[in-house]
Design a protein around this motif. Structure first.
Motif, PDB file in Angstrom:
ATOM      1  N   LYS A 381      28.451  40.214  54.266  1.00 40.77           N
ATOM      2  CA  LYS A 381      29.721  40.465  54.977  1.00 40.77           C
ATOM      3  C   LYS A 381      30.445  39.154  55.256  1.00 40.77           C
ATOM      4  CE  LYS A 381      27.881  44.378  57.528  1.00 40.77           C
ATOM      5  NZ  LYS A 381      27.495  44.919  58.819  1.00 40.77           N
ATOM      6  N   LEU A 382      29.636  38.125  55.549  1.00 37.05           N
ATOM      7  CA  LEU A 382      30.229  36.827  55.875  1.00 37.05           C
ATOM      8  C   LEU A 382      30.893  36.223  54.633  1.00 37.05           C
ATOM      9  CD1 LEU A 382      30.520  34.773  58.159  1.00 37.05           C
ATOM     10  CD2 LEU A 382      28.356  33.778  57.458  1.00 37.05           C
ATOM     11  N   LEU A 383      30.190  36.316  53.500  1.00 37.85           N
ATOM     12  CA  LEU A 383      30.755  35.799  52.245  1.00 37.85           C
ATOM     13  C   LEU A 383      32.052  36.535  51.934  1.00 37.85           C
ATOM     14  CD1 LEU A 383      27.508  35.850  50.052  1.00 37.85           C
ATOM     15  CD2 LEU A 383      28.460  33.917  51.283  1.00 37.85           C
ATOM     16  N   TYR A 384      32.024  37.842  52.133  1.00 37.44           N
ATOM     17  CA  TYR A 384      33.174  38.689  51.832  1.00 37.44           C
ATOM     18  C   TYR A 384      34.361  38.318  52.722  1.00 37.44           C
ATOM     19  CZ  TYR A 384      35.526  42.942  50.264  1.00 37.44           C
ATOM     20  OH  TYR A 384      36.410  43.826  49.692  1.00 37.44           O
ATOM     21  N   ALA A 385      34.056  38.186  54.020  1.00 32.94           N
ATOM     22  CA  ALA A 385      35.137  37.932  54.986  1.00 32.94           C
ATOM     23  C   ALA A 385      35.807  36.582  54.725  1.00 32.94           C
ATOM     24  CB  ALA A 385      34.585  37.984  56.409  1.00 32.94           C
ATOM     25  N   TYR A 386      35.010  35.553  54.479  1.00 30.38           N
ATOM     26  CA  TYR A 386      35.609  34.238  54.215  1.00 30.38           C
ATOM     27  C   TYR A 386      36.372  34.239  52.892  1.00 30.38           C
ATOM     28  CZ  TYR A 386      33.851  31.192  57.965  1.00 30.38           C
ATOM     29  OH  TYR A 386      33.637  30.558  59.165  1.00 30.38           O
ATOM     30  N   SER A 387      35.777  34.873  51.875  1.00 24.32           N
ATOM     31  CA  SER A 387      36.433  34.876  50.558  1.00 24.32           C
ATOM     32  C   SER A 387      37.763  35.614  50.625  1.00 24.32           C
ATOM     33  CB  SER A 387      35.544  35.569  49.515  1.00 24.32           C
ATOM     34  OG  SER A 387      34.328  34.899  49.400  1.00 24.32           O
ATOM     35  N   GLU A 388      37.777  36.703  51.387  1.00 19.19           N
ATOM     36  CA  GLU A 388      38.959  37.554  51.464  1.00 19.19           C
ATOM     37  C   GLU A 388      40.064  36.930  52.317  1.00 19.19           C
ATOM     38  OE1 GLU A 388      38.497  40.907  54.094  1.00 19.19           O
ATOM     39  OE2 GLU A 388      39.346  42.254  52.618  1.00 19.19           O
ATOM     40  N   ALA A 389      39.681  36.144  53.325  1.00 18.33           N
ATOM     41  CA  ALA A 389      40.666  35.629  54.291  1.00 18.33           C
ATOM     42  C   ALA A 389      41.665  34.702  53.604  1.00 18.33           C
ATOM     43  CB  ALA A 389      39.954  34.888  55.417  1.00 18.33           C
ATOM     44  N   ASP A 503      48.274  34.271  46.867  1.00 14.31           N
ATOM     45  CA  ASP A 503      48.498  35.529  46.154  1.00 14.31           C
ATOM     46  C   ASP A 503      47.177  36.107  45.654  1.00 14.31           C
ATOM     47  OD1 ASP A 503      51.159  35.592  46.549  1.00 14.31           O
ATOM     48  OD2 ASP A 503      51.636  34.452  44.732  1.00 14.31           O
ATOM     49  N   ARG A 504      47.066  37.403  45.752  1.00 14.40           N
ATOM     50  CA  ARG A 504      45.862  38.094  45.267  1.00 14.40           C
ATOM     51  C   ARG A 504      46.302  39.224  44.361  1.00 14.40           C
ATOM     52  NH1 ARG A 504      41.918  36.556  49.220  1.00 14.40           N
ATOM     53  NH2 ARG A 504      42.586  34.430  49.522  1.00 14.40           N
ATOM     54  N   PRO A 505      45.446  39.587  43.403  1.00 12.54           N
ATOM     55  CA  PRO A 505      45.810  40.755  42.585  1.00 12.54           C
ATOM     56  C   PRO A 505      45.905  42.003  43.458  1.00 12.54           C
ATOM     57  CG  PRO A 505      43.584  39.974  42.061  1.00 12.54           C
ATOM     58  CD  PRO A 505      44.149  39.029  43.058  1.00 12.54           C
ATOM     59  N   PHE A 506      46.817  42.925  43.086  1.00 14.80           N
ATOM     60  CA  PHE A 506      46.972  44.143  43.899  1.00 14.80           C
ATOM     61  C   PHE A 506      45.722  45.005  43.859  1.00 14.80           C
ATOM     62  CE2 PHE A 506      47.685  48.683  44.196  1.00 14.80           C
ATOM     63  CZ  PHE A 506      48.220  48.748  45.480  1.00 14.80           C
ATOM     64  N   LYS A 507      45.349  45.523  44.987  1.00  9.85           N
ATOM     65  CA  LYS A 507      44.323  46.570  45.031  1.00  9.85           C
ATOM     66  C   LYS A 507      44.592  47.428  46.251  1.00  9.85           C
ATOM     67  CE  LYS A 507      40.973  43.316  47.006  1.00  9.85           C
ATOM     68  NZ  LYS A 507      39.640  42.750  46.878  1.00  9.85           N
ATOM     69  N   LYS A 508      44.072  48.663  46.217  1.00 15.24           N
ATOM     70  CA  LYS A 508      44.285  49.541  47.367  1.00 15.24           C
ATOM     71  C   LYS A 508      43.557  48.937  48.563  1.00 15.24           C
ATOM     72  CE  LYS A 508      43.735  54.306  48.798  1.00 15.24           C
ATOM     73  NZ  LYS A 508      43.039  55.541  48.473  1.00 15.24           N
ATOM     74  N   HIS A 509      42.281  48.690  48.421  1.00 14.02           N
ATOM     75  CA  HIS A 509      41.531  47.878  49.371  1.00 14.02           C
ATOM     76  C   HIS A 509      40.208  47.519  48.728  1.00 14.02           C
ATOM     77  CE1 HIS A 509      39.017  51.358  50.205  1.00 14.02           C
ATOM     78  NE2 HIS A 509      40.075  52.044  50.538  1.00 14.02           N
ATOM     79  N   GLY A 510      39.558  46.512  49.261  1.00  8.09           N
ATOM     80  CA  GLY A 510      38.247  46.128  48.740  1.00  8.09           C
ATOM     81  C   GLY A 510      37.163  47.013  49.328  1.00  8.09           C
ATOM     82  N   ILE A 511      35.951  46.732  48.928  1.00 11.26           N
ATOM     83  CA  ILE A 511      34.828  47.530  49.438  1.00 11.26           C
ATOM     84  C   ILE A 511      33.820  46.564  50.058  1.00 11.26           C
ATOM     85  CG2 ILE A 511      33.081  49.268  48.826  1.00 11.26           C
ATOM     86  CD1 ILE A 511      35.240  49.416  46.239  1.00 11.26           C
ATOM     87  N   PRO A 512      34.095  46.114  51.287  1.00  9.13           N
ATOM     88  CA  PRO A 512      33.176  45.156  51.905  1.00  9.13           C
ATOM     89  C   PRO A 512      31.813  45.790  52.165  1.00  9.13           C
ATOM     90  CG  PRO A 512      34.932  45.799  53.445  1.00  9.13           C
ATOM     91  CD  PRO A 512      35.222  46.476  52.158  1.00  9.13           C
ATOM     92  N   PRO A 513      30.747  44.986  52.194  1.00  9.61           N
ATOM     93  CA  PRO A 513      29.406  45.549  52.451  1.00  9.61           C
ATOM     94  C   PRO A 513      29.232  45.926  53.921  1.00  9.61           C
ATOM     95  CG  PRO A 513      29.301  43.171  52.141  1.00  9.61           C
ATOM     96  CD  PRO A 513      30.724  43.550  51.934  1.00  9.61           C
ATOM     97  N   PHE A 514      29.938  46.972  54.346  1.00 14.50           N
ATOM     98  CA  PHE A 514      29.912  47.463  55.738  1.00 14.50           C
ATOM     99  C   PHE A 514      28.498  47.630  56.236  1.00 14.50           C
ATOM    100  CE2 PHE A 514      34.179  49.975  55.752  1.00 14.50           C
ATOM    101  CZ  PHE A 514      34.838  48.814  56.069  1.00 14.50           C
TER     102      PHE A 514
END
Ligand code: HXC
Length: 514
Positions: A381-389, A503-514
């Motif tokens: 989740k941490l990797l995801y959150a930092y990468s996404e921010a 800029d990021r490629p369009f997506k509806k939303h990602g799928i973070p490891p909730f």
């Protein structure tokens, strides 16, 4: 009827509604050391700023003795007001009226103010004090909760949502707070649980008090459900007001800018971090040595102390700080600290709050307990959150940055915008002792004096990798700085990144490891 009489009638109706559940119920509320719902709103908002709506709403239930029963305001007060001039929407459940239980009209009042807050793009604060779904109203109560949860999710990331737990919150009453951004609890007053002690006793035969099951300390220290803990309702309201100064009204705005103030001189940044990488220290003092007026507003202070999160200001602008805490478990990352930091990073990113990460950790915590508790999923989740921010991300490596911890803590590879390292930084796959034992195992075991050989090899490894220059040579670190230069460089980084485009490629939303 002349207007004068009509005004008299209005006054009379208001007076009745203001009585809530009546003298006896109010006395019981006071005896429990609690303020009434209206007193709470008045204490929280700027003086004379509260405007109440739906005061005359009535329930429409007919079963189980509800026909003709008067429940003033149907047990919840809604309205708008200001906090330090910032507009907010608010609802407060009135426990003196049917235990603040949620029937369909009660839910409709809450969803009305939630819709209003979303439409106006202003924060919403919910003061919860409720026995949960109103049992007499059956599925209509459940429907009400569903409508609230749906709106919590819709509003998430658009307007700040704040929950205050000021009484028992049972059943459905806890899930709306759990969907909001910040949860405040007060010692001895707040209780949160899905099933209460009575149900637990009848189903499981176990006796437990409300306090031990889901009191304020339980949620501030053990579950992490609460973000702020206080000793009294008034202290809690002060915390909420302070929080409001740090966050923007909505996701299209920046937080309010204050006048810049130098940090206090008692926090001498060069003397806080010991040279010996095994020596602990309080990383909050490094933050205090950096931020305006040394004012650091910590979040989830009592839970997962191995990571520190909170707000401070740089040049008057709100910044979210994430820092490993060497004082607690050497600052390792584990299941809870990863969850804590990841959620905060997503909050800051959603609300245009730049992030500053301070790194000093030996990596992820090894062990069967952590593996079985899902450290892979939670750590991810941490990797995801930092990468996404995509907000400005500034990183300072204070000392150790080993292994996965180096990558996870807002490294260049996860797109940090600025990475600074202090001269004592050690960036390696693992600590020198562990590394030497593995890669020089043969030399060590075959040596005449294995201990001497181990010492030599550890030194050799340290010399080669335990410094910031290998990473700097690759450009993974932008510059190696002296501790005293940190604030100046961060202020500059913040200034330069105020027009950042990610800029990021369009997506509806990602799928973070909730
Ligand atoms: C109707 C309720 C009520 C409820 C309390 N009251 N909870 N009325 N529905 N859910 C009423 C009481 O009958 C009482 O009315 C008054 O509120 C005060 O309650 P007391 O029990 O006297 O107060 P106290 O002793 O302080 O105990 C508070 C309490 C307890 C711990 C919250 O009332 C309680 O256990 N309530 C039920 C909790 C619960 O199981 N809720 C349903 C959850 S199911 P009078 O007229 O006597 O003053 C749920 C499903 C949603 O929420 C799931 C969605 C995902």
């Amino acid at each position: 009827m002349p207007l004068k009489n009509k005004i008299e009638e209005l006054k009379k109706r208001k007076e009745e509604a203001l009585q809530g559940g009546g003298e006896q119920a109010v006395a019981k509320q006071v005896a429990m050391g609690k303020l009434t719902a209206r007193e709470r709103i008045i204490a929280l908002l700027d003086e004379d700023s509260f405007n109440e709506y739906d005061m005359f709403v009535e329930h429409d239930a007919r079963d189980f003795g509800m026909d003709g029963k008067v429940l003033h305001g149907d047990g919840v007060i809604i309205g708008t007001g200001t906090i330090y001039g910032a507009p907010v929407a608010v609802f407060a459940q009135d426990f003196t009226v049917a235990g603040g239980s949620l029937g369909s009209m009660h839910a409709r009042k809450i969803t009305k103010i939630m819709d209003y807050a979303l439409r106006m793009r202003i924060p919403i604060i919910g003061i919860n004090d409720s026995g949960g779904a109103r049992i007499q109203e059956g599925v209509n109560s459940l429907a009400g909760y569903g409508e609230i949860f749906w709106r919590n999710t819709l509003s998430s990331g658009i307007i700040p949502q704040i929950s205050v737990i000021l009484g028992p919150c049972a059943g459905g009453a806890v899930y709306s707070p759990a969907l909001t951004d910040f949860v405040f609890v007060v010692d001895k007053i707040s209780k949160m649980f899905i099933t209460g002690p009575e149900v637990i006793k009848s189903v499981l035969g176990e006796e437990i008090s409300q306090e031990d099951l889901g009191g304020a300390r339980v949620h501030a220290q053990i579950t992490g459900n609460a973000h702020f803990y206080s000793e009294s309702e008034f202290e809690c309201f002060e915390q909420i007001k302070k929080l409001i100064t740090y966050i923007p009204w909505n996701n299209n705005r920046k937080a309010r800018k204050f006048e810049s103030k130098e940090p206090k001189t008692v926090f001498n940044i060069s003397e806080i971090v010991p040279g010996d990488p095994k020596q602990p220290y309080d990383v909050r003092n490094v933050i205090r040595a950096i931020v305006d007026d040394s004012d650091f507003f910590e979040i989830q202070e009592m839970w997962a102390g191995n990571i520190v999160i909170g707000f401070g200001r740089l040049n008057g602008e709100t910044v979210g700080f994430v820092a490993n805490q060497p004082m607690v478990m050497a600052g390792v990352l584990d299941v809870d600290s990863s969850d804590k930091a990841a959620r905060f990073i997503r909050y800051c990113d959603a609300f245009n709050i730049p992030l500053c990460t301070l790194v000093d950790l030996p990596g992820y915590l090894p062990g069967v307990d952590q593996e079985h508790a899902g450290v892979i999923r939670h750590g991810a989740k941490l990797l995801y959150a930092y990468s996404e921010a995509s907000v400005p991300k500034m990183t300072v490596i204070l000392r150790k940055a080993y292994g996965g911890g180096y990558i996870a803590m807002s490294s260049r590879h996860l797109r940090a915008d600025f990475v600074f390292a202090w001269p004592g930084a050690e960036i390696a796959v693992m600590g020198p002792e562990g590394a030497a034992n593995i890669i020089f195992r043969k030399e060590i075991t075959e040596a005449e004096s294995p201990e001497e050989m181990r010492r030599q090899k550890v030194e050799e490894y340290k010399e080669k990798f335990a410094n910031p220059y290998v990473a700097a040579a690759k450009g993974y670190i932008d510059t190696v700085i002296e501790p005293e230069e940190t604030r100046k460089l961060l202020l500059h980084a913040l200034e330069v990144s105020s027009t950042k485009v990610a800029d990021r490629p369009f997506k509806k939303h990602g799928i973070p490891p909730f």
